[in-house]
Design a protein around this motif. Structure first.
Motif, short mmCIF file in Angstrom:
data_model
loop_
_atom_site.label_atom_id
_atom_site.label_comp_id
_atom_site.label_asym_id
_atom_site.label_seq_id
_atom_site.Cartn_x
_atom_site.Cartn_y
_atom_site.Cartn_z
N TYR A 166 -5.87 12.18 3.87
CA TYR A 166 -4.98 11.18 3.28
C TYR A 166 -5.82 10.02 2.75
O TYR A 166 -6.95 9.80 3.17
CB TYR A 166 -3.95 10.68 4.29
CG TYR A 166 -4.45 9.62 5.25
CD1 TYR A 166 -4.27 8.27 4.97
CD2 TYR A 166 -5.11 9.97 6.43
CE1 TYR A 166 -4.71 7.29 5.84
CE2 TYR A 166 -5.56 9.01 7.30
CZ TYR A 166 -5.37 7.67 7.01
OH TYR A 166 -5.82 6.71 7.87
N GLU A 167 -5.26 9.27 1.82
CA GLU A 167 -5.93 8.13 1.21
C GLU A 167 -4.95 6.98 1.10
O GLU A 167 -3.79 7.19 0.72
CB GLU A 167 -6.47 8.49 -0.17
CG GLU A 167 -7.23 7.38 -0.86
CD GLU A 167 -7.73 7.76 -2.25
OE1 GLU A 167 -8.37 6.92 -2.89
OE2 GLU A 167 -7.46 8.91 -2.67
N VAL A 168 -5.41 5.77 1.43
CA VAL A 168 -4.58 4.58 1.31
C VAL A 168 -4.90 3.90 -0.02
O VAL A 168 -6.06 3.58 -0.30
CB VAL A 168 -4.82 3.61 2.48
CG1 VAL A 168 -3.92 2.38 2.33
CG2 VAL A 168 -4.58 4.29 3.82
N PHE A 199 0.84 -1.19 0.00
CA PHE A 199 0.00 0.00 0.00
C PHE A 199 0.88 1.24 0.00
O PHE A 199 2.03 1.21 0.44
CB PHE A 199 -0.91 0.02 1.24
CG PHE A 199 -1.80 -1.19 1.37
CD1 PHE A 199 -3.08 -1.17 0.85
CD2 PHE A 199 -1.34 -2.33 2.01
CE1 PHE A 199 -3.89 -2.28 0.98
CE2 PHE A 199 -2.15 -3.43 2.15
CZ PHE A 199 -3.44 -3.42 1.62
N GLU A 200 0.32 2.32 -0.50
CA GLU A 200 0.97 3.62 -0.37
C GLU A 200 -0.04 4.63 0.18
O GLU A 200 -1.25 4.49 -0.03
CB GLU A 200 1.54 4.10 -1.71
CG GLU A 200 0.50 4.41 -2.76
CD GLU A 200 1.12 4.90 -4.07
OE1 GLU A 200 2.33 4.62 -4.29
OE2 GLU A 200 0.41 5.56 -4.86
N TYR A 201 0.48 5.59 0.90
CA TYR A 201 -0.36 6.60 1.54
C TYR A 201 -0.20 7.92 0.78
O TYR A 201 0.92 8.42 0.62
CB TYR A 201 0.03 6.78 3.00
CG TYR A 201 -0.30 5.59 3.85
CD1 TYR A 201 -1.35 5.62 4.76
CD2 TYR A 201 0.44 4.41 3.75
CE1 TYR A 201 -1.66 4.51 5.55
CE2 TYR A 201 0.14 3.30 4.52
CZ TYR A 201 -0.91 3.37 5.42
OH TYR A 201 -1.21 2.27 6.19
N THR A 242 3.30 11.30 -1.39
CA THR A 242 3.12 9.84 -1.29
C THR A 242 4.21 9.25 -0.41
O THR A 242 5.40 9.54 -0.60
CB THR A 242 3.17 9.19 -2.68
OG1 THR A 242 2.13 9.74 -3.49
CG2 THR A 242 2.98 7.68 -2.57
N GLN A 264 -3.96 0.67 -2.59
CA GLN A 264 -3.28 -0.61 -2.72
C GLN A 264 -2.55 -0.64 -4.05
O GLN A 264 -3.14 -0.46 -5.11
CB GLN A 264 -4.28 -1.77 -2.65
CG GLN A 264 -3.61 -3.14 -2.70
CD GLN A 264 -4.60 -4.27 -2.43
OE1 GLN A 264 -5.67 -4.06 -1.88
NE2 GLN A 264 -4.23 -5.47 -2.83
N ASP A 295 5.14 5.48 2.24
CA ASP A 295 4.78 4.07 2.48
C ASP A 295 4.10 3.90 3.84
O ASP A 295 3.97 2.78 4.33
CB ASP A 295 6.02 3.19 2.40
CG ASP A 295 7.10 3.61 3.41
OD1 ASP A 295 6.87 4.57 4.17
OD2 ASP A 295 8.16 2.95 3.42
N GLY A 296 3.70 5.00 4.46
CA GLY A 296 2.96 4.91 5.71
C GLY A 296 3.32 5.99 6.70
O GLY A 296 2.49 6.42 7.50
#
Length: 579
Positions: free
Chosen positions: A232-234, A201-203, A217, A236, A219-220
């Motif tokens: 923010y949006e996660v 996933f990327e945030y 962007t 996949q 990775d968390g």
């Protein structure tokens, strides 16, 4: 061109026959896929959902017949244009699913060859091109046989399709490509292999920087940005490994029984994904075969996605010798294409799957724990009594809120009057239940597990425990416990209640009381040995743990003498006075 036309003709015809046959082998499965397309989230055609099965049969039969008609050269012009119309329709569906990510598997080849939407769309585009090529070059398509023979072949194929389709609907699919096919082990199918790829996933963080929105962007981790956080949006970025069996659980009363039943030997599972539209006529066969299974020593449970109260009511109304547990509806539809269906398992391995029409084909071998003397008429009566014993009691513990208010409205009383109303109704049921149980006890003795099975063997105990007749029947209860017909911990609870009612010390420490001045455990005869005595009776908690389960985690168990307990009962002391 003639050779290319024949090759295209064979490819298109064979694919349509294969695709149609795979779906005709499992028309219920294809109807579930159509319902997914018809849903509000996809095409918004919910009015078609009740007709999904009929539409699925028509589509797959037409698909097979068009493939056969093309191969034999029967009425090539209308056949080609019907093929064109069908492939345009399918191409639109697969593009819509792929572009908007609405349906993850188009169902083109059923469960035999799962395709992701873009793969399905690509396949349909290729078929569309081939069919257009055939329309342009249809002059090269010649009938293989005479007009009469070709028509006869198509008609016979139609009859064969209808017969085969009806057969699999009234029984089960001839070929099973699902993860729950016979021979599969459910527990093993849930295992994720070591080293299997995990989902990534990327945030995407949105900040307001210098008056403009900027997306960062990571990775968390929270990004270091000189700006104002907006949202923010996660997202996949890649899918991980998904085991063949997922989302499979067995639950009841808030507890997970999945591992318990996947480790059971000789387990018969009755599956009804929804009890509101289950085939009622199927339960005559189900009842007969499950009674026989229990007599021969098998464990029997039901799985449904229906609410527990509705499931328990259904069991009572249909006099079934088992209870239902909760499992996700989609999972149940995948396991067996019948509502109800029968699955025989041994330690999680599926041995046999049957439609309710074929219940008599269930293979049952007598086990060491067979119960040939099981009295199912008595069992059903006791199950009814047990159901009524808890009918209003469980409603008394509803917390303040909408559900309690709704129950009061249903009963026709004010919310503050609900408790009294429920007690009044339960006391009436208790009186009736006691008369029924006394008749059984005086004519047949205690109805233990060898006669009515578990947990029905506890029904009589509950009725006596809730009555003023403990003194009358305590010896019968003790005898049933000594013979193993009733759990000894229940015998212990009744004995303790009887002793505490006589103002005598209890033996097992099962009775907690409150006389208005605070909670406390009624005095125990041998407090130093009580935990050993409890363990011997089958209790898994110490008296300290049990007291906290009764009164809350903050409760501290204290040894109280009988004199102090009687003083508390008389209002001369409070539990807090005892040091």
């Amino acid at each position: 061109m003639k050779v290319l036309t024949h090759i295209a003709r064979f490819i298109v015809g064979a694919l349509f026959i294969f695709s149609g046959f795979i779906k005709l082998n499992d028309p219920l499965g294809f109807s579930y896929k159509l319902q997914e397309y018809f849903s509000a989230e996809v095409l918004g055609l919910e009015f078609l959902s009740p007709y999904a099965l009929l539409i699925s049969i028509i589509l797959v039969v037409v698909e097979v017949l068009l493939g056969i008609a093309l191969l034999v050269g029967f009425r090539k012009k209308i056949t080609l244009w019907l093929l064109f119309a069908m492939i345009v329709f399918f191409t639109f569906l697969t593009f819509y699913s792929a572009y908007f990510n609405k349906v993850t598997d188009c169902g083109c080849f059923g469960d035999a060859i799962p395709l992701v939407p873009w793969e399905s769309f690509a396949k349909d585009v290729i078929l569309l091109v081939l069919i257009l090529f055939l329309i342009i070059n249809q002059k090269h398509i010649k009938p293989l046989f005479s007009k009469l023979i070709n028509a006869s072949l198509v008609f016979i194929s139609f009859l064969g399709c209808m017969f085969f389709g009806m057969h699999v609907l009234e029984h089960l699919p001839w070929l099973d490509f699902r993860a729950y096919k016979v021979g599969s082990n459910i527990a093993e199918g849930m295992v994720v292999p070591e080293g299997a790829p995990e989902a990534t996933f990327e945030y995407q963080w949105t900040f307001l920087v210098d008056g403009k929105e900027e997306v960062i962007t990571t990775d968390g981790g929270y990004p270091e940005v000189d700006g104002t956080y907006v949202s923010y949006e996660v997202v996949q970025t890649s899918e991980g490994y998904e085991p063949p069996v997922h989302d499979f659980t067995i639950e009841r009363d808030g507890r997970d029984y999945t591992t318990t039943y996947l480790e059971k030997e000789n387990l018969i599972v009755i599956i009804a994904y929804n009890l509101l539209n289950t085939e009622a006529q199927g339960y005559y066969n189900i009842r007969n075969i499950t009674e026989e299974a229990i007599r021969k020593g098998y464990n029997v449970i039901g799985l449904s996605s229906s609410a527990q109260d509705a499931a328990d009511t259904f069991v009572q109304e249909n006099r079934l010798p088992f209870k239902f547990f909760f499992t996700d509806e989609t999972v149940l539809k995948t396991i067996v294409r019948a509502n109800p269906g029968i699955v025989s398992m041994h330690k999680g391995t599926i041995l046999q799957k049957l439609h309710y029409n074929d219940a008599e084909d269930l293979r049952l071998v007598p086990q060491e724990n067979s119960k040939p003397e099981m009295d199912f008429a008595l069992k059903y009566e006791l199950d009814s009594i047990a159901y009524l014993d808890q009918k209003y009691r469980k409603l008394m513990y509803l917390p303040e809120g909408p559900e309690r208010t709704a129950q009061a409205k249903k009963a026709g009383v004010a919310p503050e009057e609900l408790q009294g109303f429920l007690w009044q109704q339960q006391e009436l049921l208790d009186s009736i239940n006691l008369q029924r149980i006394e008749r059984v006890l005086t004519t047949s003795g205690y109805p233990g597990k060898s006669i009515v099975g578990e947990p029905t063997n506890t029904a009589a105990w509950y009725v006596i425990q809730h009555s003023n007749k403990i003194d009358t029947y305590l010896d019968i209860i003790k005898e049933a416990g000594a013979k193993g017909e009733l759990p000894m911990r229940l015998v212990a609870m009744m004995e303790d209640r009887h002793l505490s009612q006589q103002d005598l010390p209890q033996v097992y420490g099962t009775q907690g009381v409150n006389y208005g001045s605070g909670d406390f455990m009624w005095p125990v005869k041998n407090p130093e040995e009580v935990n050993t005595i409890r363990a011997q009776a089958g209790f898994t908690q110490t008296i300290e743990e049990y007291a906290q389960a009764l009164f809350g985690d903050d409760f501290q168990y204290k040894v109280i003498t009988l004199e102090d307990a009687l003083a508390i009962k008389q209002g001369k002391l409070t539990p807090s006075d005892i040091k």
